[in-house]
Write a protein that holds these residues in place. Structure first.
Motif, mmCIF file in Angstrom:
data_model
loop_
_atom_site.group_PDB
_atom_site.id
_atom_site.type_symbol
_atom_site.label_atom_id
_atom_site.label_comp_id
_atom_site.label_asym_id
_atom_site.label_seq_id
_atom_site.Cartn_x
_atom_site.Cartn_y
_atom_site.Cartn_z
ATOM 1 N N PRO A 120 0.796 -1.237 -0.090
ATOM 2 C CA PRO A 120 -0.041 0.006 0.001
ATOM 3 C C PRO A 120 0.935 1.389 -0.057
ATOM 4 C CG PRO A 120 -1.032 -1.571 1.572
ATOM 5 C CD PRO A 120 0.360 -2.131 1.120
ATOM 6 N N GLN A 121 2.013 1.372 0.697
ATOM 7 C CA GLN A 121 2.899 2.413 0.610
ATOM 8 C C GLN A 121 3.620 2.732 -0.541
ATOM 9 O OE1 GLN A 121 2.878 0.043 3.299
ATOM 10 N NE2 GLN A 121 2.001 1.308 4.800
ATOM 11 N N MET A 122 3.846 1.560 -1.189
ATOM 12 C CA MET A 122 4.402 1.646 -2.616
ATOM 13 C C MET A 122 3.453 2.276 -3.544
ATOM 14 S SD MET A 122 6.321 -1.827 -2.526
ATOM 15 C CE MET A 122 6.981 -2.547 -0.909
ATOM 16 N N ILE A 123 2.372 1.766 -3.421
ATOM 17 C CA ILE A 123 1.300 2.250 -4.447
ATOM 18 C C ILE A 123 0.963 3.756 -4.189
ATOM 19 C CG2 ILE A 123 -1.232 2.001 -5.076
ATOM 20 C CD1 ILE A 123 -1.315 -0.596 -4.368
ATOM 21 N N GLU A 124 0.857 4.028 -2.914
ATOM 22 C CA GLU A 124 0.842 5.606 -2.772
ATOM 23 C C GLU A 124 2.156 6.560 -3.234
ATOM 24 O OE1 GLU A 124 0.635 8.410 1.348
ATOM 25 O OE2 GLU A 124 0.887 6.464 1.388
ATOM 26 N N LEU A 125 3.187 5.901 -3.064
ATOM 27 C CA LEU A 125 4.399 6.493 -3.662
ATOM 28 C C LEU A 125 4.392 6.864 -5.336
ATOM 29 C CD1 LEU A 125 7.249 8.187 -3.264
ATOM 30 C CD2 LEU A 125 8.269 5.548 -3.129
ATOM 31 N N MET A 126 3.910 5.548 -5.892
ATOM 32 C CA MET A 126 3.715 5.546 -7.183
ATOM 33 C C MET A 126 2.872 6.500 -7.775
ATOM 34 S SD MET A 126 4.475 1.798 -8.790
ATOM 35 C CE MET A 126 3.194 0.949 -7.464
ATOM 36 N N GLN A 127 1.943 6.780 -6.956
ATOM 37 C CA GLN A 127 0.584 7.826 -7.430
ATOM 38 C C GLN A 127 1.015 9.062 -7.069
ATOM 39 O OE1 GLN A 127 -2.677 6.728 -8.416
ATOM 40 N NE2 GLN A 127 -1.984 8.761 -9.317
ATOM 41 N N ARG A 128 1.889 9.259 -6.100
ATOM 42 C CA ARG A 128 2.713 10.639 -5.968
ATOM 43 C C ARG A 128 3.292 11.043 -7.231
ATOM 44 N NH1 ARG A 128 5.107 10.290 -0.550
ATOM 45 N NH2 ARG A 128 5.864 12.506 -0.835
ATOM 46 N N LEU A 129 4.489 10.137 -7.583
ATOM 47 C CA LEU A 129 5.366 10.509 -8.971
ATOM 48 C C LEU A 129 4.527 10.454 -9.819
ATOM 49 C CD1 LEU A 129 8.118 7.957 -7.638
ATOM 50 C CD2 LEU A 129 8.278 10.181 -7.609
ATOM 51 N N ILE A 130 3.504 9.823 -10.201
ATOM 52 C CA ILE A 130 2.492 9.974 -11.695
ATOM 53 C C ILE A 130 1.979 11.157 -11.591
ATOM 54 C CG2 ILE A 130 0.770 8.971 -12.630
ATOM 55 C CD1 ILE A 130 1.524 6.220 -11.983
ATOM 56 N N ASP A 131 1.421 11.662 -10.412
ATOM 57 C CA ASP A 131 0.655 13.051 -10.321
ATOM 58 C C ASP A 131 1.534 14.136 -10.661
ATOM 59 O OD1 ASP A 131 -1.477 11.424 -9.860
ATOM 60 O OD2 ASP A 131 -1.282 11.890 -7.706
ATOM 61 N N SER A 132 2.901 14.180 -10.140
ATOM 62 C CA SER A 132 3.927 15.253 -10.131
ATOM 63 C C SER A 132 4.553 14.931 -11.713
ATOM 64 C CB SER A 132 4.707 15.127 -9.174
ATOM 65 O OG SER A 132 5.527 13.801 -8.920
#
Length: 472
Positions: A120-132
């Motif tokens: 779950p923490q990995m998914i959250e980090l990926m989403q932040r990177l994609i959004d930015s």
């Protein structure tokens, strides 16, 4: 605080100033549990164990996170080769690593998170990177980090991005050949987890960024590991974490390798020495002494001769403390290491980027002074030296009289036998020393011969007499 650490990112020493006053936070890249541990693996664990002890001695509340990579291409390959479930293969070797750390006296980490427990923490980090705009997903389900999007890429390793090879292939779906994988799309028969971009499993670099920030926060003090991790692993961790907006690690420290025949010790080269094998030849404290005495940033070229020298050196320390215990009584650890000049020498060495060679030299200096005081009949000076030796060795995890090491390894019966033998030999050596002081060399030689006949080899050194068991 006067501690200075060599920071890989700045290529120089920096004064250690923690993020939070009174506390220190360390993330160490732990084992990829694909096989049995060897001394090259555990050197990193020992280095950060010493660092943790020294920071604690400085009055800091230390949190040390040492992860376990329990999902990886190598684990899947090894498990398949042996026809075992991947999770069983990983768990079996995780236990072997834990046993090796314990056998060499490493304190348990504050937490040892597994990669598979932090998707779950990995998914959250990926989403932040994609959004930015720093990462992108492709139709097949892979997710990549965009290296060109991060201008500071290469700062840690000192390389130019165009000269770097990720070691994972160009990949047809990558926008740039230098991009690296955050998430791998599911393949038939492989373990996988659901994400918004499709089922799959994490990339190695993503795992550590997610675990480090989960337990230490968005900015923490020290990120460490072996020298071989600087690129690509740590370079990529730093890039993805900072691109996501996290301060991440303030100091990057790396220990050098253990080599054999000039090559890094590794399973792929077939030049490893397992912990289990070495512990049939030397005790855990002796192997620890061998691995922590050199500076952590210096290569260790393994040889049987060098290991034997380390064993003899450790036994000189041990022998001195046993002499004091037999003649005066069990020495207590000095309340503070820096009470005398020798203590100041030890502290100065440790504050200089954990300079264990200088710290070990200070220990042996105290042993020499203590032995001289014993021989001169100065009980107070001998007891003070012994207390200081105990305090200094304790900070390296090497106190011979500690509960951890005093009885040796093995069963209670083994420990009791070792303690009894040590006491008997120490008494005979004390008698021999007295005989030599009276110039009754015939009596001294007789004691030495009796010990040799019993399988105990006595060696006279400038630090006093030491003994070992005769081979065979």
């Amino acid at each position: 605080m006067s501690l200075r650490l060599y920071d890989t990112a700045t290529r120089g020493q920096r004064e250690f100033i923690p993020v939070r006053s009174g506390a220190a936070s360390i993330y160490v890249c732990g084992a990829t549990v694909q096989g049995m541990p060897h001394i090259g693996h555990v050197r990193s664990g020992l280095n950060y164990d010493v660092m943790r002890r020294w920071l604690h001695h400085q009055g800091l509340d230390v949190t040390l996170v040492r992860n376990v990579t329990d999902i990886d291409d190598k684990i899947l390959t090894k498990a398949a080769e042996h026809q075992r479930p991947w999770w069983e293969w990983a768990a079996t070797h995780e236990r072997a690593f834990d046993a090796a750390y314990e056998a060499l006296g490493c304190l348990p980490p504050s937490i040892g998170p597994r990669a598979t427990g932090h998707v779950p923490q990995m998914i959250e980090l990926m989403q932040r990177l994609i959004d930015s705009g720093h990462a992108y997903a492709v139709d097949c389900g892979d997710v990549y980090f965009s290296v060109p999007s991060y201008a500071d890429y290469g700062r840690l390793s000192g390389q130019r991005p165009e000269d770097m090879q990720q070691g994972e292939g160009a990949g047809g779906a990558k926008r740039d050949p230098h991009d690296f994988t955050l998430w791998k799309a599911a393949k038939p028969g492989e373990p996988c987890w659901p994400t918004p971009w499709g089922d799959g499993r994490p990339g190695w670099h993503l795992e550590c960024s997610a675990m480090a920030t989960r337990y230490l926060g968005s900015e923490f003090d020290i990120h460490g590991g072996g020298l071989d991790l600087v690129f690509p692993h740590h370079e990529n961790e730093r890039a993805q974490s900072r691109a996501a907006g996290d301060g991440f690690a303030r100091y990057w420290t790396h220990n050098a390798w253990v080599t054999l025949g000039g090559d890094k010790m590794s399973k792929s080269l077939g030049n490893t020495l397992s912990i289990d094998v070495l512990l049939t030849r030397v005790r855990g404290a002796e192997l620890r002494y061998y691995l922590v005495s050199p500076h952590y940033r210096s290569m260790i070229e393994y040889s049987d001769a060098a290991l034997s020298e380390a064993v003899a050196a450790y036994r000189r320390i041990e022998s001195f403390l046993h002499r004091v215990r037999e003649r005066i009584g069990a020495p207590e650890r000095a309340a503070r290491v820096a009470e005398t000049g020798l203590g100041a020498e030890f502290a100065a060495a440790m504050d200089d980027d954990l300079g264990t060679p200088g710290a070990v030299a200070a220990i042996h200096g105290a042993v020499r002074e203590g032995n001289a005081a014993l021989d001169a009949g100065d009980r107070d000076a001998a007891a003070a030296a012994a207390g200081q030796v105990r305090a200094m060795t304790d900070l390296l995890g090497l106190d011979p009289l500690s509960e951890r090491w005093a009885g040796g390894a093995g069963s209670r019966a083994d420990a009791a036998a070792t303690a009894a033998l040590s006491a008997l030999v120490a008494d005979l050596l004390a008698q021999r020393t007295d005989a030599r002081a009276r110039r009754d060399f015939a009596a001294a030689d007789n004691i030495r011969a009796r010990l040799l006949a019993a399988g105990v080899v006595v060696e006279d050194t400038r630090d006093g007499a030491t003994w070992t068991l005769k081979d065979g």
